[in-house]
Design an enzyme around this catalytic site. Structure first.
Site, PDB file in Angstrom:
ATOM      1  N   PRO A   2       0.819  -1.213   0.000  1.00 38.43           N
ATOM      2  CG  PRO A   2      -0.860  -1.606   1.541  1.00 38.43           C
ATOM      3  CD  PRO A   2       0.468  -2.133   1.074  1.00 38.43           C
ATOM      4  CD  GLU A   3       2.135   3.357  -4.386  1.00 43.59           C
ATOM      5  OE1 GLU A   3       2.638   4.487  -4.434  1.00 43.59           O
ATOM      6  OE2 GLU A   3       2.441   2.453  -5.187  1.00 43.59           O
ATOM      7  CE  LYS A  51       5.219   3.312   0.562  1.00 42.13           C
ATOM      8  NZ  LYS A  51       5.869   2.315  -0.329  1.00 42.13           N
ATOM      9  NE  ARG A 259       9.683  -2.293  -3.950  1.00 39.08           N
ATOM     10  CZ  ARG A 259       9.141  -1.327  -3.249  1.00 39.08           C
ATOM     11  NH1 ARG A 259       8.293  -0.497  -3.843  1.00 39.08           N
ATOM     12  NH2 ARG A 259       9.427  -1.158  -1.978  1.00 39.08           N
TER      13      ARG A 259
END
Length: 269
Positions: A2-3, A51, A259
């Site tokens: 999640p960002e 985060k 990523r």
């Protein structure tokens, strides 16, 4: 993972449900904290830093959690069925009219509220925090500090630099891909070669703020399914601007941190 906008919204919803409530039950399902019982304490607030999430209690402790890849916080009415299996629960906070459950949390620990910096002190300015000029704090939004940190490693790739939480707290893979595209930057370009770095930083804040209060994230401005991103998740599809086939691969600050990255070979340079 999640960002920052997702974590911000999670904190907002948890705060609405719990702030001011007296705990009627408290359970952290981690061996080192299994005997801690904060029943009777009041939930002061729930807040996000990048985060990271903090449930802060009146006795001076904070429950620090990080969602990582699979984590989520959910609330239900007392006695209601949980939305996930009980064995996935890592923390359970009960009050008279609500139960908050943290499922599959990547990090779950208790820290003294005054010592929260021991776990988030490395983070850069929080893109979703208030301006430092209006609410000073260690992670208040300070664009000049963000720029200073980004410029400290001029050889780092743009993609890696903006993903680094030590520079900008809150950006994840989705935004890193989208920011590079919108600014016309090849993800592998060294951050030190970006001519208008302030514009990149300003865009990052605008993007996250535009999405923080809605469940459907869009970086294109279009909320329709299949139209919400410029390049993220679209490797092999045509560029929305020029029609060129989007390329993809993996990129990271160092080995083991790669990523998924997608870019347009024409629109980004």
């Amino acid at each position: 993972m999640p960002e920052g906008d997702t974590v911000y919204r999670t904190a907002l919803l948890q705060n609405r449900a719990l702030a001011g409530s007296v705990l009627t039950g408290f359970e952290v399902r981690m061996p080192q904290f299994s005997t801690v019982d904060l029943t009777g304490e009041t939930v002061v607030e729930v807040a996000s830093v990048g985060k990271h999430l903090f449930h802060r209690f009146s006795g001076g402790l904070s429950l620090h959690t990080h969602l990582k890849m699979e984590g989520a916080w959910r609330t239900v009415a007392p006695g209601a069925r949980w939305p996930r299996p009980a064995f996935q629960a890592r923390a359970v906070l009960s009050a008279a009219d609500v139960v908050a459950i943290g499922f599959e949390l990547g990090v779950t620990e208790l820290v003294a509220t005054v010592d929260e910096e021991s776990v988030v002190g490395h983070l850069g300015p929080d893109l979703l925090a208030p301006e430092a000029s209006t609410r000073p704090g260690p992670h208040a939004w300070d664009p000049e500090e963000a720029l200073r940190r980004l410029r400290a490693e001029p050889e780092q790739t743009v993609f890696g630099a903006i993903l680094d939480q030590r520079n900008l707290a809150g950006i994840g893979n989705v935004y890193a891909n989208e920011l590079c595209f919108v600014r016309g930057l090849l993800p592998t370009r060294p951050i030190g070669e970006v001519a208008d770095l302030p514009a990149l930083v300003a865009l990052a804040r605008r993007m996250l703020r535009a999405n923080r209060d809605r469940f459907t994230r869009s970086t294109t401005g279009d909320l329709r399914p299949g139209r919400r991103s410029w390049v993220y998740g679209r490797t092999g599809q045509p560029c929305r601007r020029c029609g060129t086939t989007l390329l993809g691969g993996e990129l990271g600050r160092r080995e083991g941190e790669e990523r998924v990255v997608t870019w347009c070979p024409v629109c980004q340079s």
